[in-house]
Design a protein around this motif. Structure first.
Motif, PDB file in Angstrom:
ATOM      1  N   LYS A 379       0.535  -1.185  -0.007  1.00 51.37           N
ATOM      2  CA  LYS A 379      -0.012  -0.047  -0.149  1.00 51.37           C
ATOM      3  C   LYS A 379       0.846   1.242  -0.069  1.00 51.37           C
ATOM      4  O   LYS A 379       0.468   2.147  -0.618  1.00 51.37           O
ATOM      5  N   ALA A 380       2.123   1.155   0.697  1.00 50.35           N
ATOM      6  CA  ALA A 380       2.766   2.348   0.833  1.00 50.35           C
ATOM      7  C   ALA A 380       3.355   2.568  -0.666  1.00 50.35           C
ATOM      8  O   ALA A 380       3.200   3.836  -1.038  1.00 50.35           O
ATOM      9  N   VAL A 381       3.506   1.488  -1.439  1.00 43.60           N
ATOM     10  CA  VAL A 381       4.478   1.805  -2.825  1.00 43.60           C
ATOM     11  C   VAL A 381       3.162   2.505  -3.463  1.00 43.60           C
ATOM     12  O   VAL A 381       3.246   3.475  -4.274  1.00 43.60           O
ATOM     13  N   THR A 382       2.014   1.969  -3.460  1.00 44.67           N
ATOM     14  CA  THR A 382       0.856   2.718  -4.174  1.00 44.67           C
ATOM     15  C   THR A 382       0.578   4.074  -3.870  1.00 44.67           C
ATOM     16  O   THR A 382       0.444   4.998  -4.769  1.00 44.67           O
ATOM     17  N   GLN A 383       0.601   4.339  -2.382  1.00 46.01           N
ATOM     18  CA  GLN A 383       0.333   5.901  -2.055  1.00 46.01           C
ATOM     19  C   GLN A 383       1.566   6.758  -2.619  1.00 46.01           C
ATOM     20  O   GLN A 383       1.244   7.743  -2.897  1.00 46.01           O
ATOM     21  N   ILE A 384       2.732   6.443  -2.263  1.00 44.50           N
ATOM     22  CA  ILE A 384       3.749   7.077  -2.858  1.00 44.50           C
ATOM     23  C   ILE A 384       3.721   7.286  -4.227  1.00 44.50           C
ATOM     24  O   ILE A 384       3.987   8.434  -4.728  1.00 44.50           O
ATOM     25  N   ARG A 385       3.395   6.330  -4.937  1.00 41.52           N
ATOM     26  CA  ARG A 385       3.392   6.473  -6.612  1.00 41.52           C
ATOM     27  C   ARG A 385       2.272   7.608  -6.840  1.00 41.52           C
ATOM     28  O   ARG A 385       2.583   8.042  -7.643  1.00 41.52           O
ATOM     29  N   SER A 386       1.312   7.292  -6.267  1.00 43.69           N
ATOM     30  CA  SER A 386       0.253   8.373  -6.476  1.00 43.69           C
ATOM     31  C   SER A 386       0.478   9.767  -6.369  1.00 43.69           C
ATOM     32  O   SER A 386       0.190  10.718  -6.794  1.00 43.69           O
ATOM     33  N   GLY A 387       1.403  10.026  -5.079  1.00 47.25           N
ATOM     34  CA  GLY A 387       1.819  11.310  -4.759  1.00 47.25           C
ATOM     35  C   GLY A 387       2.776  11.672  -5.788  1.00 47.25           C
ATOM     36  O   GLY A 387       2.846  12.809  -6.220  1.00 47.25           O
ATOM     37  N   LEU A 388       3.574  10.540  -6.389  1.00 42.36           N
ATOM     38  CA  LEU A 388       4.748  11.136  -7.262  1.00 42.36           C
ATOM     39  C   LEU A 388       4.015  11.335  -8.690  1.00 42.36           C
ATOM     40  O   LEU A 388       4.451  11.970  -9.457  1.00 42.36           O
ATOM     41  N   ASP A 389       2.871  10.724  -8.840  1.00 39.36           N
ATOM     42  CA  ASP A 389       2.127  11.037 -10.170  1.00 39.36           C
ATOM     43  C   ASP A 389       1.784  12.529 -10.323  1.00 39.36           C
ATOM     44  O   ASP A 389       1.792  12.793 -11.288  1.00 39.36           O
ATOM     45  N   ARG A 390       1.287  12.955  -8.990  1.00 41.51           N
ATOM     46  CA  ARG A 390       0.968  14.387  -9.373  1.00 41.51           C
ATOM     47  C   ARG A 390       2.161  15.227  -9.156  1.00 41.51           C
ATOM     48  O   ARG A 390       2.026  16.745  -8.986  1.00 41.51           O
ATOM     49  N   ASP A 391       3.331  14.888  -8.589  1.00 36.25           N
ATOM     50  CA  ASP A 391       4.362  15.770  -8.167  1.00 36.25           C
ATOM     51  C   ASP A 391       5.739  14.816  -8.602  1.00 36.25           C
ATOM     52  O   ASP A 391       6.335  14.571  -7.594  1.00 36.25           O
TER      53      ASP A 391
END
Ligand SMILES: [Zn+2]
Length: 465
Positions: A379-391
């Motif tokens: 889940k951490a990977v998913t969240q951090i990746r979603s943060g990076l998608d925006r930024d």
């Protein structure tokens, strides 16, 4: 405070990486703490970024600057703001010294006037190609220049196609200084943009008057902004006349916006000057929401977590839908070593965030990372990746991503994330080393392999061979 704004981030960075077998992780751990101590910090904060974007958006639109402009917050107590390419740099000192939204909006309008007027365009174009970190370390603050002298300013000099950078005051003067005629043009444009958006030019005038009377609060003898934007008496008089002739002159910021501004200043004051900074700021309104927010942050940073949590819960009661109160709750719980509860608080913050900041999912990801179980790590990977998608340029986030992949045993992805972190910090040599390592582990032609190849192939603009 050595590491303002990054309290949560830095404490987690400083923690040894769990994947001790990963050479990448060890390298990162060392460079991350060096970064924290170097004072080169770019502030990443969802609340402040969202507010400053709200300030800038209508102005940039009125100026006809359609393409999105990234806001970069620089951790520096002097007053400065400027735009290069698609990036607007604003010092936390400028935000803290501006007593109303209108004051800083006026500065943004003036800067937009310089961009629209094509002032210093050639130079701006050259600098616009440099990585954010290189620009910050070269242009802002003498300390930063000394710290960055070995690598970053050199990179910027190369990016600038041979611009000689002497360092310190002279560099800033020659790189960011404006002609008097350009100042007048920018003032006039700013007034047009403020008029078009129904705002007063009084705040801009207040700011420039403050420079003129040397009442700057930063403690520095001369703020960088004052040097690049000279304020002779005739300029102030002209501005005064133009500003006062507008029907919007006496218009005030809405109470809601002023409250957000005060909460932002509370945060900057606390992270810059602790309790003393907050007390100074809220002398006249010590029980207001912004003062209570400051008090909760002070307790979080310097007091006991139980007391901090009680104060944050008080804030949440007053504004249950404020994502940043939930974010602070997460920070408190992380410090109290309760990552599961922290993860819940961050999840709430992410859900409530109206502007979908890339910063909050990364904090959420860090909490999940701290839980450490395989499900949480995924889940951490998913969240951090979603943060990076925006930024995409959030260099710190790649460090956590690398750590999550490392703990999951995915070494190729961990090394690629490490390469990305170095790349967006402007450390290209390290980036290429890790990209090459990662590439050996990826299937040729796979997305990870292709991205690694991009990093390996990257050529710094203006750099010979
Ligand atoms: Zn100017």
């Amino acid at each position: 405070m050595q590491t303002p704004f990054f309290s949560a981030l830095v404490s987690k960075v400083a923690r040894p990486f769990a994947a001790a077998s990963l050479a990448a992780a060890l390298t990162l751990s060392a460079s991350a703490s060096a970064f924290a101590q170097s004072g080169l910090a770019i502030v990443r904060d969802a609340e402040i970024e969202a507010l400053v974007r709200d300030y800038a958006r209508p102005i940039l639109k009125a100026a006809g600057l359609k393409s999105g402009v990234d806001i970069i917050l620089v951790n520096d107590r002097s007053f400065n703001a400027f735009v290069l390419g698609r990036r607007m740099f604003i010092n936390t000192g400028a935000l803290l010294q501006s007593e109303t939204p209108n004051e800083i909006i006026g500065v943004i309008a003036h800067e937009a006037g310089h961009i629209a007027g094509g002032h210093q365009e050639r130079l701006r174009d050259q600098l616009a190609r440099a990585q954010t970190m290189a620009i910050v370390s070269t242009l802002l603050g003498a300390g930063a220049i000394v710290a960055g002298a070995a690598t970053n300013s050199n990179e910027l000099a190369q990016a600038g196609g041979g611009i000689a950078i002497g360092g310190g005051e002279m560099a800033r003067r020659s790189l960011l200084g404006y002609q008097r005629t350009e100042e007048t043009t920018a003032d006039r444009s700013a007034i047009t943009y403020l008029e078009a958006t129904g705002q007063s030019a009084k705040g801009m005038l207040t700011t420039f008057k403050r420079f003129q009377s040397a009442l700057s609060l930063s403690g520095a003898r001369v703020d960088p902004y004052q040097i690049s934007h000279p304020t002779p008496q005739d300029r102030i008089s002209n501005l005064q006349q133009l500003a006062a002739s507008s029907p919007n002159y006496e218009r005030k910021d809405s109470p809601e916006l002023q409250l957000r501004h005060d909460m932002m200043r509370a945060k900057i004051a606390v992270y810059t000057d602790g309790q003393a900074g907050a007390s100074r700021l809220f002398r006249n309104n010590p029980r207001g929401l912004a003062a209570l927010y400051a008090d909760a942050m002070v307790t979080h940073l310097h007091g006991n977590p139980r007391s901090a949590l009680a104060k944050v819960d008080g804030l949440v009661k007053q504004q249950p839908k404020n994502p940043y109160f939930h974010e602070l709750r997460g920070d408190v719980l992380m410090k109290a070593n309760q990552p599961a509860q922290a993860a819940e608080a961050y999840a709430t913050a992410v859900r409530l965030d109206p502007v979908k900041s890339g910063v909050l999912p990364v904090s959420y990801g860090q909490a999940l990372l701290a839980i450490g179980k395989p499900d949480a790590l995924k889940k951490a990977v998913t969240q951090i990746r979603s943060g990076l998608d925006r930024d995409r340029e959030n260099a710190t986030a790649y460090r956590y991503l690398a750590q999550a992949y490392g703990q999951l045993g995915d070494i190729a992805e961990a090394e690629l994330a490490t390469a990305e972190g170095h790349y967006y910090s402007g450390a290209y040599q390290e980036a290429k080393i890790f990209a090459a390592r990662a590439q050996q582990k990826f299937k040729p032609g796979s997305p990870g392999w292709v991205r690694a190849q991009d990093i390996i192939n990257y050529k710094q603009p203006g750099k010979k061979k």
